[in-house]
Motif scaffolding. Sequence first.
Motif, PDB file in Angstrom:
ATOM      1  N   SER B  20     -19.019  37.610  22.976  1.00 42.71           N
ATOM      2  CA  SER B  20     -20.391  37.131  22.793  1.00 42.71           C
ATOM      3  C   SER B  20     -21.124  36.880  24.109  1.00 42.71           C
ATOM      4  O   SER B  20     -20.528  36.414  25.068  1.00 42.71           O
ATOM      5  CB  SER B  20     -20.331  35.817  21.998  1.00 42.71           C
ATOM      6  OG  SER B  20     -21.606  35.292  21.834  1.00 42.71           O
ATOM      7  N   LYS B  24     -27.739  38.421  22.748  1.00 41.80           N
ATOM      8  CA  LYS B  24     -27.412  39.795  22.377  1.00 41.80           C
ATOM      9  C   LYS B  24     -27.596  39.958  20.864  1.00 41.80           C
ATOM     10  O   LYS B  24     -27.250  39.073  20.092  1.00 41.80           O
ATOM     11  CB  LYS B  24     -25.957  40.075  22.757  1.00 41.80           C
ATOM     12  CG  LYS B  24     -25.716  41.483  23.249  1.00 41.80           C
ATOM     13  CD  LYS B  24     -24.325  41.583  23.842  1.00 41.80           C
ATOM     14  CE  LYS B  24     -24.024  42.978  24.317  1.00 41.80           C
ATOM     15  NZ  LYS B  24     -22.639  43.111  24.799  1.00 41.80           N
ATOM     16  N   ARG B  25     -28.165  41.112  20.479  1.00 36.83           N
ATOM     17  CA  ARG B  25     -28.454  41.301  19.057  1.00 36.83           C
ATOM     18  C   ARG B  25     -27.939  42.661  18.581  1.00 36.83           C
ATOM     19  O   ARG B  25     -27.940  43.628  19.329  1.00 36.83           O
ATOM     20  CB  ARG B  25     -29.972  41.276  18.820  1.00 36.83           C
ATOM     21  CG  ARG B  25     -30.595  39.905  18.931  1.00 36.83           C
ATOM     22  CD  ARG B  25     -30.277  39.053  17.698  1.00 36.83           C
ATOM     23  NE  ARG B  25     -30.805  37.711  17.839  1.00 36.83           N
ATOM     24  CZ  ARG B  25     -30.160  36.703  18.431  1.00 36.83           C
ATOM     25  NH1 ARG B  25     -28.967  36.897  18.936  1.00 36.83           N
ATOM     26  NH2 ARG B  25     -30.717  35.517  18.521  1.00 36.83           N
ATOM     27  N   GLU B  28     -32.719  44.651  15.343  1.00 43.37           N
ATOM     28  CA  GLU B  28     -33.985  43.963  15.591  1.00 43.37           C
ATOM     29  C   GLU B  28     -34.774  43.952  14.290  1.00 43.37           C
ATOM     30  O   GLU B  28     -35.019  45.005  13.699  1.00 43.37           O
ATOM     31  CB  GLU B  28     -34.766  44.668  16.692  1.00 43.37           C
ATOM     32  CG  GLU B  28     -35.758  43.734  17.345  1.00 43.37           C
ATOM     33  CD  GLU B  28     -36.129  44.201  18.742  1.00 43.37           C
ATOM     34  OE1 GLU B  28     -37.277  44.031  19.116  1.00 43.37           O
ATOM     35  OE2 GLU B  28     -35.253  44.774  19.428  1.00 43.37           O
ATOM     36  N   GLU B  57     -22.591  36.336  19.432  1.00 47.36           N
ATOM     37  CA  GLU B  57     -23.805  37.141  19.522  1.00 47.36           C
ATOM     38  C   GLU B  57     -23.421  38.461  20.169  1.00 47.36           C
ATOM     39  O   GLU B  57     -23.081  38.506  21.352  1.00 47.36           O
ATOM     40  CB  GLU B  57     -24.860  36.401  20.349  1.00 47.36           C
ATOM     41  CG  GLU B  57     -25.314  35.110  19.679  1.00 47.36           C
ATOM     42  CD  GLU B  57     -26.363  34.372  20.487  1.00 47.36           C
ATOM     43  OE1 GLU B  57     -27.528  34.778  20.451  1.00 47.36           O
ATOM     44  OE2 GLU B  57     -26.001  33.405  21.169  1.00 47.36           O
ATOM     45  N   SER B  59     -23.683  43.092  19.943  1.00 50.60           N
ATOM     46  CA  SER B  59     -24.465  44.250  19.511  1.00 50.60           C
ATOM     47  C   SER B  59     -23.700  45.024  18.443  1.00 50.60           C
ATOM     48  O   SER B  59     -22.523  44.750  18.193  1.00 50.60           O
ATOM     49  CB  SER B  59     -24.713  45.157  20.711  1.00 50.60           C
ATOM     50  OG  SER B  59     -23.491  45.750  21.114  1.00 50.60           O
ATOM     51  N   GLU B  60     -24.352  45.990  17.835  1.00 50.91           N
ATOM     52  CA  GLU B  60     -23.689  46.776  16.789  1.00 50.91           C
ATOM     53  C   GLU B  60     -22.461  47.498  17.338  1.00 50.91           C
ATOM     54  O   GLU B  60     -21.391  47.476  16.739  1.00 50.91           O
ATOM     55  CB  GLU B  60     -24.671  47.778  16.183  1.00 50.91           C
ATOM     56  CG  GLU B  60     -24.028  48.611  15.087  1.00 50.91           C
ATOM     57  CD  GLU B  60     -25.006  49.541  14.373  1.00 50.91           C
ATOM     58  OE1 GLU B  60     -26.143  49.119  14.111  1.00 50.91           O
ATOM     59  OE2 GLU B  60     -24.622  50.696  14.072  1.00 50.91           O
TER      60      GLU B  60
END
Lengths: 129, 491
Positions: B20, B24-25, B28, B57, B59-60
């Motif tokens: 994490s 970070k996502r 969106e 957190e 990313s894909e």
Amino acid sequence: MDFPKDLKYHKEHTWVKVEGNRALIGITDHAQEELGDIVYVELPERGSDSEQDESFGTVESAKAISELFAPISGRVVDINEDLADQPELINDDPYDSGWLVEIEMSDPSELDSLLTADTYKKYIEEEKG
Amino acid sequence: MNTIGTTGLVMNEPLIFERSSEGKRGIEVPKSDVGDIKPEDVIPADLLRADIEGFPEVSEVDVVRHFTRMSQWNYGVDTGMYPLGSCTMKYNPKVNEDIARLPGFSRIHPYQPEELSQGALQLMYELEQYLAEISGMDAVTLQPAAGAQGELCGMLMISAYFASKGRPRKKVIIPDTAHGTNPASVTLAGLTAIPVKSGSEGALTPEAVKAVMDEDTAGIMITNPNTLGLFERHIKEIADIVHEKGGFVYCDGANMNALLGAAKLGDMGVDVVHMNLHKTFSTPHGGGGPGSGPVGVKKELEPFLPVPRVIKKDETYSMDYKRPDSIGRLRAFYGNFGVLVRAYAYIRAMGAEGLKKAAQMAVLNANYVKENLKSHYHLPFDQPCMHECVFSDKLQFEKGFSTMDIAKRLMDYGFHPPTTYFPLVVHDAIMIEPTETEDKGTLDSFIDAMKRIAEEDPELVKGAPYNTKTKRLDEAKAARNPVLKWEKAEN
């Protein structure tokens, strides 16, 4: 393998050390070796009663969980609390710091049914076949 | 012969929490075109969590790699042979997975009205009939969630039977070749297990049962084939002894894979049996997913089956709750329905002849392994086996290595280890169940690996495994000082 002469032995691989009407109980060197690294011991509560030949707890090793069979009947007056954090004491020192429980014997004549070091040793050799 | 186990590039992977980084996502979300509603305006304060501490957190791609890498550390029956004795880790046809996922099965709701659930009810009704036919019983419940709950169900029914006669019985005989869950189920049902030793040939003797069976004993719990992989050949005589004193014979049918279509437990005097759909009938086993342990009974015990029961009137199926003698409900709704669908599809596809062939192949494969390995491993019970065989490490122990070392070394050759140190009646047991789904080529390479290990340098075997991502573990340390929770490292 070591089987002290001053102890009495039960066929389910426990030993008894008699002091007056009290008896210290543990598992034998043979038993600890068969079990391998002991990782957990479940002991009865102080004040509980144990019956000869009946289960009074369990001992768990990486291999298996085995029941502990009482070599004699009586009231549990003390348990080895060190085993909770250091079950390996049973592997390292089965006849001394690896003791399990102390029992106040209700029928000392039961001691006659136990084996001597020599007969126990013979017994396990036969058991191995 | 080439071994199938080899090395390969396998990635290390931290915990998802350690991956994490703040902000970070993975995705969106488009800007909302409706106004913000603050949670605290619509949800009572005491139900609102202020913060989720440490929530990862990522990313894909972080998530995809995280789980893909971990999946590569795994070994399953889709990877290779999984000869875990007593567990029946057989390969299950993928078509049964497809069928269980058909929307008509996977998207129905248990509260849906009966008239809209006729297909599901018909499937359950017919599956009960098939299992009754296979086991030789009169009625079956599909409710138990797995084998051990099936055992509990059986014990509760037997107990309820004696209570209904006004003469409760509290003891149940259990041989040392029974499955380990049996005595636990007896205890959970409020009964007392009476242990009995098996005879020198690995089977229970009628004499041993006769010595303990009395009119205070509710019955016997027997596993057949037993946990040595041997057929309890005195079962009929034993059943007669138990019946003579008014008791019931419970059979743990977890080893049913060896009997399918070839022999019916009901014909051997068994009154209650559970079957493990997740072993024998095409649900993957051991992955932590749901199981299913239907229980079959003879007529006398039918009134005590759990509610509800699926019934058929004319061409309509419904659930019957009006069963005053029932032990009640054992499981929310109707059991693990998806597992029932797989079993139904498997039985229909295999047919009676196909099931029999599966059992024959399971037995043949186990005997093939047994005969080929007995030159290299001690075989305590040298006789024809059923679906599994049990060796010991006696010959290897003399050379300085043991069952656990053999099991670990087998991983280097690309096989899942067999069951070790069980059953307890065999000293340092190695229990192998090849199942019917391995072909001769795979069995031969397994046998070859086992033989090579038997002859390897003891020091080499004791250090195994070498090819696995994680090498030899300190099992004693792991059990003595388990690390049970993750804590963020202090910076």
